[in-house]
Enzyme design. Structure first.
Site, PDB file in Angstrom:
ATOM      1  N   SER A  23       0.815  -1.222   0.000  1.00  0.00           N
ATOM      2  CA  SER A  23       0.000   0.000   0.000  1.00  0.00           C
ATOM      3  C   SER A  23       0.851   1.276   0.000  1.00  0.00           C
ATOM      4  O   SER A  23       1.800   1.403   0.782  1.00  0.00           O
ATOM      5  CB  SER A  23      -0.919   0.024   1.223  1.00  0.00           C
ATOM      6  OG  SER A  23      -1.588   1.275   1.268  1.00  0.00           O
ATOM      7  N   ARG A  24       0.477   2.204  -0.843  1.00  0.00           N
ATOM      8  CA  ARG A  24       1.173   3.504  -0.884  1.00  0.00           C
ATOM      9  C   ARG A  24       0.414   4.576  -0.105  1.00  0.00           C
ATOM     10  O   ARG A  24       0.834   5.729  -0.060  1.00  0.00           O
ATOM     11  CB  ARG A  24       1.375   3.942  -2.337  1.00  0.00           C
ATOM     12  CG  ARG A  24       2.381   3.068  -3.047  1.00  0.00           C
ATOM     13  CD  ARG A  24       2.795   3.587  -4.398  1.00  0.00           C
ATOM     14  NE  ARG A  24       3.980   2.867  -4.832  1.00  0.00           N
ATOM     15  CZ  ARG A  24       3.966   1.674  -5.435  1.00  0.00           C
ATOM     16  NH1 ARG A  24       2.824   1.068  -5.654  1.00  0.00           N
ATOM     17  NH2 ARG A  24       5.095   1.095  -5.800  1.00  0.00           N
ATOM     18  N   LYS A  74     -13.607  -4.554   1.876  1.00  0.00           N
ATOM     19  CA  LYS A  74     -14.416  -3.375   1.540  1.00  0.00           C
ATOM     20  C   LYS A  74     -15.928  -3.591   1.708  1.00  0.00           C
ATOM     21  O   LYS A  74     -16.637  -2.685   2.141  1.00  0.00           O
ATOM     22  CB  LYS A  74     -14.129  -2.931   0.104  1.00  0.00           C
ATOM     23  CG  LYS A  74     -12.777  -2.253  -0.072  1.00  0.00           C
ATOM     24  CD  LYS A  74     -12.592  -1.829  -1.522  1.00  0.00           C
ATOM     25  CE  LYS A  74     -11.578  -0.709  -1.629  1.00  0.00           C
ATOM     26  NZ  LYS A  74     -11.588  -0.069  -2.945  1.00  0.00           N
ATOM     27  N   ASN A  95     -14.325   2.288   1.546  1.00  0.00           N
ATOM     28  CA  ASN A  95     -12.850   2.359   1.574  1.00  0.00           C
ATOM     29  C   ASN A  95     -12.349   3.321   2.650  1.00  0.00           C
ATOM     30  O   ASN A  95     -11.142   3.446   2.845  1.00  0.00           O
ATOM     31  CB  ASN A  95     -12.283   2.744   0.202  1.00  0.00           C
ATOM     32  CG  ASN A  95     -12.553   4.192  -0.167  1.00  0.00           C
ATOM     33  OD1 ASN A  95     -13.394   4.840   0.446  1.00  0.00           O
ATOM     34  ND2 ASN A  95     -11.829   4.701  -1.150  1.00  0.00           N
ATOM     35  N   ASP A 110     -13.818   6.320  -3.977  1.00  0.00           N
ATOM     36  CA  ASP A 110     -13.158   5.972  -5.244  1.00  0.00           C
ATOM     37  C   ASP A 110     -13.709   6.766  -6.432  1.00  0.00           C
ATOM     38  O   ASP A 110     -12.954   7.267  -7.266  1.00  0.00           O
ATOM     39  CB  ASP A 110     -13.310   4.474  -5.540  1.00  0.00           C
ATOM     40  CG  ASP A 110     -12.421   3.627  -4.643  1.00  0.00           C
ATOM     41  OD1 ASP A 110     -11.394   4.147  -4.164  1.00  0.00           O
ATOM     42  OD2 ASP A 110     -12.746   2.446  -4.440  1.00  0.00           O
ATOM     43  N   ALA A 139     -13.851  -1.474  -9.806  1.00  0.00           N
ATOM     44  CA  ALA A 139     -13.317  -0.175 -10.210  1.00  0.00           C
ATOM     45  C   ALA A 139     -14.178   0.425 -11.324  1.00  0.00           C
ATOM     46  O   ALA A 139     -14.431   1.634 -11.358  1.00  0.00           O
ATOM     47  CB  ALA A 139     -11.877  -0.328 -10.685  1.00  0.00           C
ATOM     48  N   ASN A 159     -16.540  -6.024 -21.791  1.00  0.00           N
ATOM     49  CA  ASN A 159     -15.892  -6.921 -20.826  1.00  0.00           C
ATOM     50  C   ASN A 159     -15.714  -8.291 -21.428  1.00  0.00           C
ATOM     51  O   ASN A 159     -16.501  -8.720 -22.268  1.00  0.00           O
ATOM     52  CB  ASN A 159     -16.762  -7.027 -19.558  1.00  0.00           C
ATOM     53  CG  ASN A 159     -15.980  -7.544 -18.378  1.00  0.00           C
ATOM     54  OD1 ASN A 159     -14.870  -7.063 -18.118  1.00  0.00           O
ATOM     55  ND2 ASN A 159     -16.512  -8.521 -17.678  1.00  0.00           N
ATOM     56  N   ARG A 164     -21.233 -10.263 -17.117  1.00  0.00           N
ATOM     57  CA  ARG A 164     -20.855  -9.328 -16.049  1.00  0.00           C
ATOM     58  C   ARG A 164     -21.063  -7.886 -16.508  1.00  0.00           C
ATOM     59  O   ARG A 164     -21.501  -7.024 -15.739  1.00  0.00           O
ATOM     60  CB  ARG A 164     -19.390  -9.588 -15.691  1.00  0.00           C
ATOM     61  CG  ARG A 164     -19.072  -9.282 -14.272  1.00  0.00           C
ATOM     62  CD  ARG A 164     -17.661  -9.704 -13.925  1.00  0.00           C
ATOM     63  NE  ARG A 164     -17.317  -9.193 -12.616  1.00  0.00           N
ATOM     64  CZ  ARG A 164     -16.078  -9.022 -12.186  1.00  0.00           C
ATOM     65  NH1 ARG A 164     -15.058  -9.350 -12.977  1.00  0.00           N
ATOM     66  NH2 ARG A 164     -15.859  -8.543 -10.996  1.00  0.00           N
ATOM     67  N   TYR A 226      -1.429   2.301 -12.344  1.00  0.00           N
ATOM     68  CA  TYR A 226      -0.361   3.302 -12.165  1.00  0.00           C
ATOM     69  C   TYR A 226       1.015   2.688 -11.930  1.00  0.00           C
ATOM     70  O   TYR A 226       1.989   3.412 -11.693  1.00  0.00           O
ATOM     71  CB  TYR A 226      -0.717   4.307 -11.059  1.00  0.00           C
ATOM     72  CG  TYR A 226      -0.943   3.693  -9.705  1.00  0.00           C
ATOM     73  CD1 TYR A 226      -2.230   3.340  -9.305  1.00  0.00           C
ATOM     74  CD2 TYR A 226       0.103   3.452  -8.838  1.00  0.00           C
ATOM     75  CE1 TYR A 226      -2.451   2.766  -8.077  1.00  0.00           C
ATOM     76  CE2 TYR A 226      -0.107   2.865  -7.601  1.00  0.00           C
ATOM     77  CZ  TYR A 226      -1.386   2.533  -7.233  1.00  0.00           C
ATOM     78  OH  TYR A 226      -1.608   1.953  -6.008  1.00  0.00           O
ATOM     79  N   GLY A 247      -3.194   6.493 -13.701  1.00  0.00           N
ATOM     80  CA  GLY A 247      -4.001   6.068 -12.560  1.00  0.00           C
ATOM     81  C   GLY A 247      -3.596   6.641 -11.209  1.00  0.00           C
ATOM     82  O   GLY A 247      -4.336   6.520 -10.236  1.00  0.00           O
TER      83      GLY A 247
HETATM   84  P1  ATR Z   1     -11.563  -4.578  -9.637  1.00  0.00           P
HETATM   85  O1  ATR Z   1     -12.470  -4.603  -8.445  1.00  0.00           O
HETATM   86  O2  ATR Z   1     -10.165  -4.115  -9.335  1.00  0.00           O
HETATM   87  O3  ATR Z   1     -12.155  -3.878 -10.806  1.00  0.00           O
HETATM   88  P2  ATR Z   1     -12.304  -7.213 -10.558  1.00  0.00           P
HETATM   89  O4  ATR Z   1     -13.654  -7.024  -9.961  1.00  0.00           O
HETATM   90  O5  ATR Z   1     -11.635  -8.533 -10.373  1.00  0.00           O
HETATM   91  O6  ATR Z   1     -11.285  -6.125 -10.014  1.00  0.00           O
HETATM   92  O7  ATR Z   1     -12.383  -6.877 -12.134  1.00  0.00           O
HETATM   93  C1  ATR Z   1     -11.328  -7.066 -12.980  1.00  0.00           C
HETATM   94  C2  ATR Z   1     -11.706  -6.660 -14.414  1.00  0.00           C
HETATM   95  O8  ATR Z   1     -10.589  -6.976 -15.257  1.00  0.00           O
HETATM   96  C3  ATR Z   1     -12.880  -7.434 -14.979  1.00  0.00           C
HETATM   97  O9  ATR Z   1     -13.553  -6.635 -15.908  1.00  0.00           O
HETATM   98  C4  ATR Z   1     -12.184  -8.597 -15.683  1.00  0.00           C
HETATM   99  O10 ATR Z   1     -12.921  -9.193 -16.731  1.00  0.00           O
HETATM  100  P3  ATR Z   1     -13.877 -10.468 -16.436  1.00  0.00           P
HETATM  101  O11 ATR Z   1     -15.095  -9.925 -15.743  1.00  0.00           O
HETATM  102  O12 ATR Z   1     -14.183 -11.003 -17.779  1.00  0.00           O
HETATM  103  O13 ATR Z   1     -13.083 -11.406 -15.566  1.00  0.00           O
HETATM  104  C5  ATR Z   1     -10.994  -7.876 -16.273  1.00  0.00           C
HETATM  105  N1  ATR Z   1      -9.922  -8.825 -16.603  1.00  0.00           N
HETATM  106  C6  ATR Z   1      -9.071  -9.424 -15.749  1.00  0.00           C
HETATM  107  N2  ATR Z   1      -8.206 -10.210 -16.422  1.00  0.00           N
HETATM  108  C7  ATR Z   1      -8.539 -10.122 -17.745  1.00  0.00           C
HETATM  109  C8  ATR Z   1      -8.019 -10.657 -18.969  1.00  0.00           C
HETATM  110  N3  ATR Z   1      -6.971 -11.501 -18.944  1.00  0.00           N
HETATM  111  N4  ATR Z   1      -8.589 -10.297 -20.147  1.00  0.00           N
HETATM  112  C9  ATR Z   1      -9.640  -9.451 -20.156  1.00  0.00           C
HETATM  113  N5  ATR Z   1     -10.177  -8.879 -19.046  1.00  0.00           N
HETATM  114  C10 ATR Z   1      -9.636  -9.219 -17.866  1.00  0.00           C
END
Ligand code: ATR
Length: 286
Positions: A23-24, A74, A95, A110, A139, A159, A164, A226, A247
């Site tokens: 963590s930063r 969270k 957060n 956020d 995010a 996505n 999702r 980032y 970021g």
């Molecule tokens: P955060 O809360 O940080 O956003 P997360 O809920 O795990 O983390 O979401 C990660 C995002 O990165 C999702 O949109 C994920 O896509 P999937 O819903 O299809 O898993 C995307 N992601 C992670 N790895 C990926 C990959 N190799 N190719 C494409 N999308 C990816």
């Protein structure tokens, strides 16, 4: 006597999560404490899954006025708090935690942080009429909320897992449209801004393999990653002449409301603070 008074005025805050070593947040808050001459500290505390309730119960004894919360706590932090801001309720996650009259309050900063970072880094960004958002995780949710709040008329959400994207779009109503990731090159033609909300391109993760060849001229490109400071996506965008925002700004600006709640002063995200964080990221190989 002097010592007793100063001990009472000394305020402690921290960031909790597991893992927490990376963590930063301490760099940011300890910079502000020093800059404002406030007697206080901000540490990292490892709180393992299942230990959150006990940690919250111990905060007063530890002299903690509040904390930041990160993965994996969270959602549970929001549930355990006695008071929640509307935006924390909206995101289903907290957060930032602080005490009011001995009761635990929860916020989620956020989305606000993202908005403030773009205001600082790419002023006028909210003139965009249409945005393309990559990723549908936590995010992404905060970022879509910020874009909608600032009047972006239409958001195309792509996505890898289409279901999702559909679920997330469904939370927001008619202005957000879900697609599979393969539609990104086509949707880029119409986008005034492109945002990566996935961790792709982060040091140690898979690269984000996306050509910006079809991105509309004048579109701005924002990446929440980032580490490295300049991701492959931003590099590519810059080479094509697009305005870019990294970021780091979101990390810095999400920290502002917490500091204000704990220490009573609203701090600023200055070039000097940013330089400290950039140095630290570079030292880590970013
Ligand atoms: P955060 O809360 O940080 O956003 P997360 O809920 O795990 O983390 O979401 C990660 C995002 O990165 C999702 O949109 C994920 O896509 P999937 O819903 O299809 O898993 C995307 N992601 C992670 N790895 C990926 C990959 N190799 N190719 C494409 N999308 C990816």
């Amino acid at each position: 006597m002097d010592q007793i008074v100063s001990a009472m005025e000394f305020k402690r805050a921290c960031v909790i999560g597991s893992p927490i070593a990376h963590s930063r947040s301490p760099l940011i808050h300890n910079y502000w404490l020093q800059h404002h001459g406030i007697a206080g500290s901000y540490d990292k505390i490892e709180v393992k899954p299942g230990e959150l309730a006990a940690f919250f119960a111990s905060m007063a004894d530890r002299g903690l006025v509040g904390c930041n919360v990160t993965v994996p706590h969270k959602e549970e932090a929001l549930r355990l708090a006695q008071h929640r801001t509307p935006r924390a309720e909206e995101f289903g996650a907290a957060n930032t935690i602080w005490f009011e009259n001995g009761e635990l309050c929860a916020d989620n900063t956020d989305s606000h942080g993202y908005e403030m970072s773009l205001d600082q880094d790419v002023p006028g960004w909210d003139k965009a009429e249409r945005a393309l958002v990559l990723g549908a995780g936590g995010a992404s949710r905060a970022i879509i909320a910020a874009l909608l709040r600032r009047g972006i008329g239409r958001i195309d959400l792509v996505n890898r897992n289409f279901a999702r994207a559909e679920d997330l779009a469904g939370l927001f109503g008619k202005r957000v449209h879900a697609y599979g990731f393969d539609q990104a090159p086509l949707l880029m033609r119409e986008a005034d801004m492109l945002v990566n909300t996935t961790a792709l391109g982060m040091q140690g993760k898979e690269p984000l393999l996306l050509s910006l060849d079809s991105l509309k001229d004048g579109a701005l490109v924002s990446d929440i990653v980032y580490v490295p400071l300049e991701t492959g996506l931003l590099k590519q965008a810059k080479a094509r002449g697009h305005r870019v925002a990294g970021g780091l700004g979101m990390l810095l600006h999400q920290a502002v409301p917490g500091f204000a709640a704990w220490f009573g002063t609203t701090p600023e995200v200055t070039p000097a603070l940013r330089a400290i964080l950039e140095d630290d990221v570079r030292k880590a190989g970013g």
